[in-house]
Design an enzyme around this catalytic site. Structure first.
Site, PDB file in Angstrom:
ATOM      1  N   ALA A  58     -38.442  80.607  29.731  1.00  0.00           N
ATOM      2  CA  ALA A  58     -39.380  80.780  28.615  1.00  0.00           C
ATOM      3  C   ALA A  58     -38.614  80.520  27.313  1.00  0.00           C
ATOM      4  CB  ALA A  58     -40.035  82.161  28.629  1.00  0.00           C
ATOM      5  N   HIS A  76     -32.722  80.346  22.272  1.00  0.00           N
ATOM      6  CA  HIS A  76     -31.961  79.781  23.393  1.00  0.00           C
ATOM      7  C   HIS A  76     -31.365  78.423  22.995  1.00  0.00           C
ATOM      8  CE1 HIS A  76     -35.094  82.247  25.656  1.00  0.00           C
ATOM      9  NE2 HIS A  76     -33.970  82.753  26.099  1.00  0.00           N
ATOM     10  N   GLY A 125     -26.460  85.515  23.054  1.00  0.00           N
ATOM     11  CA  GLY A 125     -27.008  85.779  21.724  1.00  0.00           C
ATOM     12  C   GLY A 125     -26.746  87.194  21.258  1.00  0.00           C
ATOM     13  N   LYS A 176     -28.839  88.680  19.694  1.00  0.00           N
ATOM     14  CA  LYS A 176     -30.163  89.318  19.835  1.00  0.00           C
ATOM     15  C   LYS A 176     -30.067  90.505  20.800  1.00  0.00           C
ATOM     16  CE  LYS A 176     -34.711  89.697  20.274  1.00  0.00           C
ATOM     17  NZ  LYS A 176     -34.789  90.388  21.523  1.00  0.00           N
TER      18      LYS A 176
HETATM   19  P1  AMP Z   1     -33.042  85.844  27.841  1.00  0.00           P
HETATM   20  O1  AMP Z   1     -33.643  84.571  28.341  1.00  0.00           O
HETATM   21  O2  AMP Z   1     -33.975  86.674  27.040  1.00  0.00           O
HETATM   22  O3  AMP Z   1     -32.302  86.611  28.909  1.00  0.00           O
HETATM   23  O4  AMP Z   1     -31.920  85.409  26.813  1.00  0.00           O
HETATM   24  C1  AMP Z   1     -30.918  84.513  27.168  1.00  0.00           C
HETATM   25  C2  AMP Z   1     -29.897  84.458  26.055  1.00  0.00           C
HETATM   26  O5  AMP Z   1     -30.531  84.023  24.857  1.00  0.00           O
HETATM   27  C3  AMP Z   1     -29.259  85.803  25.765  1.00  0.00           C
HETATM   28  O6  AMP Z   1     -27.867  85.617  25.516  1.00  0.00           O
HETATM   29  C4  AMP Z   1     -29.994  86.247  24.522  1.00  0.00           C
HETATM   30  O7  AMP Z   1     -29.257  87.132  23.706  1.00  0.00           O
HETATM   31  C5  AMP Z   1     -30.207  84.925  23.825  1.00  0.00           C
HETATM   32  N1  AMP Z   1     -31.307  85.009  22.865  1.00  0.00           N
HETATM   33  C6  AMP Z   1     -32.574  85.418  23.113  1.00  0.00           C
HETATM   34  N2  AMP Z   1     -33.288  85.420  21.964  1.00  0.00           N
HETATM   35  C7  AMP Z   1     -32.453  85.005  20.986  1.00  0.00           C
HETATM   36  C8  AMP Z   1     -32.587  84.818  19.575  1.00  0.00           C
HETATM   37  N3  AMP Z   1     -33.730  85.057  18.936  1.00  0.00           N
HETATM   38  N4  AMP Z   1     -31.520  84.385  18.877  1.00  0.00           N
HETATM   39  C9  AMP Z   1     -30.326  84.147  19.511  1.00  0.00           C
HETATM   40  N5  AMP Z   1     -30.134  84.320  20.834  1.00  0.00           N
HETATM   41  C10 AMP Z   1     -31.184  84.738  21.558  1.00  0.00           C
END
Ligand code: AMP
Length: 286
Positions: free
Chosen positions: A35, A40, A154, A156
């Site tokens: 997603a 990302h 991230g 985040k």
């Molecule tokens: P996820 O798919 O939510 O597990 O996130 C995958 C990676 O993307 C993780 O390292 C998150 O911290 C990073 N990430 C998600 N959202 C953001 C954002 N808004 N800014 C920077 N990195 C992000």
């Protein structure tokens, strides 16, 4: 490398990485649950900067059941695979590694997992027991499969980034962990795959998280309690159900009275849980 390869199995991943490994190119990994959004994408750009044109950027897309608790959103977690591939291609990713659950966990839940340490001292871990065990275990497995030189995460998910750094240090994993800044929507909301769950009124209310962080930063000269109070006031005013509003040291080990620190918030909008954080500099010299 050129054009995007999609690897569904470990064997396909090994085949896709063979040339870059034998050629001595460096490998960067960006673990995701798909997603994909601009947050990302920014990690993919950082990954490319780390390994250069001769290296390989691998993005993994895997919704990891081990990190979801009972009653959490595993089943409804958004899955947008075709769009994810388009974004990965667009950002110059070389390999998307998208295993099915049985490829990652062929014998079901693993017997040996990574212990994240004391959950009761953790912000997310206290609220989501077992979450970081699931995260660290899958990241350790991905490190074992991809064998990256560099992995990009991230800010985040700030506590997750700290836990991963700790795992890499404590378990002597030969991976350089890079943290990348939070990417936000124009109105301040931190990008998240979970934002798409929000109804329009919730989307508006969710802005209180970034406003709370802003209020915290404004109060940074007056110390940690003032920062937390200012952030908390915004969330309360907006009527958000909050899980925590915390000021901690950059490595999340205690709360300093002055100097660099982190302000972290988590709140719920209906059944959607959102987290956000920012750097603050505490004390009169800020
Ligand atoms: P996820 O798919 O939510 O597990 O996130 C995958 C990676 O993307 C993780 O390292 C998150 O911290 C990073 N990430 C998600 N959202 C953001 C954002 N808004 N800014 C920077 N990195 C992000």
């Amino acid at each position: 490398m050129s054009d995007l390869l999609v690897a569904r199995t470990r064997a396909e991943l090994d085949a896709a990485l063979k040339d870059v490994r034998t050629g001595g190119g460096r490998v960067a990994l960006v673990p995701t649950m798909g997603a994909l959004h601009e947050g990302h994408a920014s990690l993919m750009t950082v990954a490319r900067d780390e390994v250069g044109p001769a290296g390989a950027v691998v993005a993994s897309i895997f919704v990891n059941p081990l990190q979801f608790g009972p009653g959490e959103d595993l089943d409804r977690y958004p899955r947008t695979f075709e769009a994810d591939l388009a974004m990965s291609r667009d950002r110059g990713v070389d390999i998307v590694f998208a295993p099915v659950v049985t490829e990652m966990y062929p014998d079901g839940e693993p017997t040996v997992t990574v212990d994240p340490g004391q959950d009761e001292r953790s912000l997310e871990g206290r609220i989501r027991p077992g979450h970081f065990r699931g995260v660290l275990t899958v990241v350790a497995k991905l490190f074992g499969m991809v064998r990256p030189d560099v992995a990009v995460f991230g800010e985040k998910d700030y506590e997750q980034l700290i836990k991963i750094r700790q795992m890499v240090a404590d378990l002597c994993m030969p991976v350089h962990v890079v943290g990348a800044p939070i990417v936000r929507e124009a109105d301040g909301l931190a990008m998240s795959s979970r934002n798409r769950y929000l109804e329009p009124d919730q989307r508006l209310a969710a802005l209180a998280l970034s406003r709370a962080l802003h209020a915290g930063v404004e109060a940074q000269g007056r110390g940690p309690d003032a920062v937390a109070a200012a952030a908390f006031a915004v969330l309360r005013e907006a009527g958000l159900e909050w899980d925590y509003v915390t000021v901690a040291s950059p490595d999340l080990d205690g709360t300093p009275e002055s100097g660099p620190a982190r302000l972290l918030v988590a709140a719920r909008l209906g059944s959607t849980r959102l987290i956000d954080n920012t750097a603050v500099h505490l004390g009169p010299d800020s």
